[in-house]
Design an enzyme around this catalytic site. Structure first.
Site, PDB file in Angstrom:
ATOM      1  N   PRO A  76       0.848  -1.197   0.000  1.00 23.95           N
ATOM      2  CA  PRO A  76       0.000   0.000   0.000  1.00 23.95           C
ATOM      3  C   PRO A  76       0.878   1.240   0.000  1.00 23.95           C
ATOM      4  O   PRO A  76       1.783   1.369   0.824  1.00 23.95           O
ATOM      5  CB  PRO A  76      -0.781  -0.127   1.318  1.00 23.95           C
ATOM      6  N   MET A  77       0.630   2.158  -0.939  1.00 24.30           N
ATOM      7  CA  MET A  77       1.443   3.366  -1.053  1.00 24.30           C
ATOM      8  C   MET A  77       0.544   4.562  -1.309  1.00 24.30           C
ATOM      9  O   MET A  77      -0.187   4.594  -2.308  1.00 24.30           O
ATOM     10  CB  MET A  77       2.478   3.216  -2.181  1.00 24.30           C
ATOM     11  N   GLN A 131      -6.308  -1.370   3.188  1.00 19.53           N
ATOM     12  CA  GLN A 131      -5.562  -0.940   4.368  1.00 19.53           C
ATOM     13  C   GLN A 131      -6.212   0.306   4.963  1.00 19.53           C
ATOM     14  O   GLN A 131      -6.483   1.273   4.244  1.00 19.53           O
ATOM     15  CB  GLN A 131      -4.097  -0.619   4.050  1.00 19.53           C
ATOM     16  N   CYS A 161       3.374   3.298   8.991  1.00 19.74           N
ATOM     17  CA  CYS A 161       3.653   4.558   8.310  1.00 19.74           C
ATOM     18  C   CYS A 161       4.357   5.525   9.261  1.00 19.74           C
ATOM     19  O   CYS A 161       3.843   5.823  10.338  1.00 19.74           O
ATOM     20  CB  CYS A 161       2.368   5.188   7.785  1.00 19.74           C
ATOM     21  N   HIS A 234       7.780  -4.841   7.634  1.00 22.40           N
ATOM     22  CA  HIS A 234       8.794  -4.017   6.974  1.00 22.40           C
ATOM     23  C   HIS A 234      10.054  -4.117   7.828  1.00 22.40           C
ATOM     24  O   HIS A 234      10.070  -3.687   8.969  1.00 22.40           O
ATOM     25  CB  HIS A 234       8.327  -2.570   6.870  1.00 22.40           C
ATOM     26  N   ASN A 274       8.836  -7.441   3.840  1.00 27.66           N
ATOM     27  CA  ASN A 274       8.770  -6.215   3.059  1.00 27.66           C
ATOM     28  C   ASN A 274      10.024  -5.394   3.342  1.00 27.66           C
ATOM     29  O   ASN A 274      10.563  -5.438   4.433  1.00 27.66           O
ATOM     30  CB  ASN A 274       7.504  -5.439   3.441  1.00 27.66           C
ATOM     31  N   GLY A 275      10.469  -4.655   2.334  1.00 32.94           N
ATOM     32  CA  GLY A 275      11.590  -3.757   2.517  1.00 32.94           C
ATOM     33  C   GLY A 275      12.828  -4.192   1.751  1.00 32.94           C
ATOM     34  O   GLY A 275      13.385  -5.247   2.020  1.00 32.94           O
ATOM     35  N   GLY A 276      13.253  -3.375   0.757  1.00 32.44           N
ATOM     36  CA  GLY A 276      14.501  -3.622   0.052  1.00 32.44           C
ATOM     37  C   GLY A 276      14.459  -4.710  -0.988  1.00 32.44           C
ATOM     38  O   GLY A 276      15.492  -5.052  -1.570  1.00 32.44           O
ATOM     39  N   GLY A 297       7.417  -2.805  -2.864  1.00 28.79           N
ATOM     40  CA  GLY A 297       6.883  -1.447  -2.793  1.00 28.79           C
ATOM     41  C   GLY A 297       7.096  -0.669  -4.065  1.00 28.79           C
ATOM     42  O   GLY A 297       6.597  -1.029  -5.128  1.00 28.79           O
TER      43      GLY A 297
END
Length: 398
Positions: A76-77, A131, A161, A234, A274-276, A297
């Site tokens: 979600p962004m 979300q 967030c 994350h 999540n992340g990278g 992401g």
């Protein structure tokens, strides 16, 4: 606070970590020469990998429908994963799980006369996760009730967030990690007002509250106080000292060892990493190491085609459909012209509908020229439909 076993950073290095660290140019000589993880880590990896291979050919039931498991999902962004982006993403990948932008519970409650604009989505976007964010239990309950009618496949609470607007003045987002009891209550409220599974997206810590035991305490309390069985992790902590959300995605170091330790210490829960992680090769490396699922992401937006075009075949094992970018544009044109101006006040407009396509030709020859022509076309009075816009910007055959 509950105490959980410590986790050795050296013994947790795996081929997946090496891929990421090489990309970041931070892999040491020790890591390069280490090919012998501990017996317990190897056992976890092998068992999880066998389970992962089983999952690829297994459908799961979510919200009354059957879909392939969320091995790959798009994060979600805010201002990115709107319904227009999700439409083009679904054209490219039929099996990736899509998340909405975060919607504040208050927005849903106060926009009851205009809910379709915020919550409606084409049925083709399944499987899809809503979300929500908030810190008021009554509003969270009402928002969940209102959203339930739209048929999302999962409801996710934002506990990750770090933006000043959300975690600062709003006092929700990642700040909720400091109050796991409230998060457990919120998840119970969400679960009581929906008939689909619920999940939490969080970081591995906040400011100085970044030990593995504190993360375990959060996971344990939330899962014990609510029916939450799925956590999206994350693998960075959040810094709430005024740095930007972009810096919060860059400055705190990735600690994948926390994620893999959670797999070991909470075998009855499901965790998405999540992340990278920016490409399908890295997704599959994480899955081979036992990750239950992987969330990507900004790469899924900025490098739309390269990131999503091979998800169905490389991650889910589905035969290649022969889809090309030209076919994507042809299908998206039909959608775009159908929804153009349907919100009133010329919304959505051409610019909003074309925005998700800017990553379709990332790093391809002529990409910058295409973008310049797009910017010029936005200003032309005779460009009144998506079809006429594409007439000004011929698509690639690939």
């Amino acid at each position: 606070m509950m105490k959980f076993p410590g986790y050795s950073l050296i013994s947790s290095f795996t081929p997946f970590h090496c891929i990421i660290l090489k990309k970041q140019r931070r892999l040491s000589a020790l890591d390069l020469s280490s090919n012998n993880p501990t017996k317990s880590r190897r056992t976890l990896s092998v068992c999880a990998t066998k389970q992962q291979l089983h999952n690829i050919n297994t459908q799961i039931e979510m919200g009354g429908q059957q879909y392939r498991p969320p091995l790959f999902s798009v994060a979600p962004m805010m201002e990115w994963t709107d319904t227009h982006y999700r439409t083009v993403a679904r054209i490219i990948s039929k099996h990736a799980w899509l998340y909405t932008e975060m919607l504040a519970a208050e927005t849903i409650v106060y926009q009851q006369e205009n809910l379709d604009r915020f919550l409606a989505f084409p049925s083709e976007q399944h499987p899809i996760v809503l979300q929500i964010g908030g810190n008021n239990l009554d509003n969270i309950a009402k928002a969940t009730q209102l959203a339930n009618a739209y048929g999302y496949d999962e409801i996710n609470l934002n506990c990750g967030c770090p933006s000043a607007k959300v975690a600062g003045h709003g006092c929700f987002g990642v700040r909720l990690m400091l109050d796991p009891k409230f998060v457990g209550e919120a998840m119970s409220v969400i679960a009581a007002n929906t008939d689909v599974p619920v999940s939490v997206k969080c970081r591995i810590g906040v400011d100085d509250h970044d030990s593995y035991n504190e993360l375990c305490d959060f996971i344990y309390k939330v899962s014990s106080l609510s029916p939450t069985k799925h956590f999206v992790i994350h693998s960075r902590k959040a810094l709430l000292n005024g740095i930007s959300p972009a810096d919060n995605r860059r400055i705190p170091p990735l600690k994948y060892e926390y994620y893999y330790a959670l797999l070991r210490d909470f075998p009855d829960l499901r965790f998405t990493i999540n992340g990278g992680i920016d490409c399908v090769d890295e997704v599959n490396a994480a899955l081979r190491e036992g990750a239950h699922g992987v969330m990507v992401g900004r790469a899924a937006f900025n490098n739309l085609w390269s990131t999503l075009a091979h998800v169905d075949s490389a991650v889910y094992g589905v035969p290649n459909s022969g889809l090309t970018r030209r076919k994507v544009l042809e299908q998206y044109q039909v959608y775009g012209d159908a929804v153009l101006g349907t919100y009133g006040n010329n919304r959505p407009n051409i610019r909003e509908l074309i925005k998700p396509l800017f990553g379709l030709f990332y790093c391809e020859p002529g990409n910058n020229l295409w973008k310049r022509r797009a910017d010029a076309a936005f200003l032309m009075k005779n460009i009144t439909t998506v079809k006429s816009f594409f007439g000004r910007n011929p698509s690639s055959d690939s």
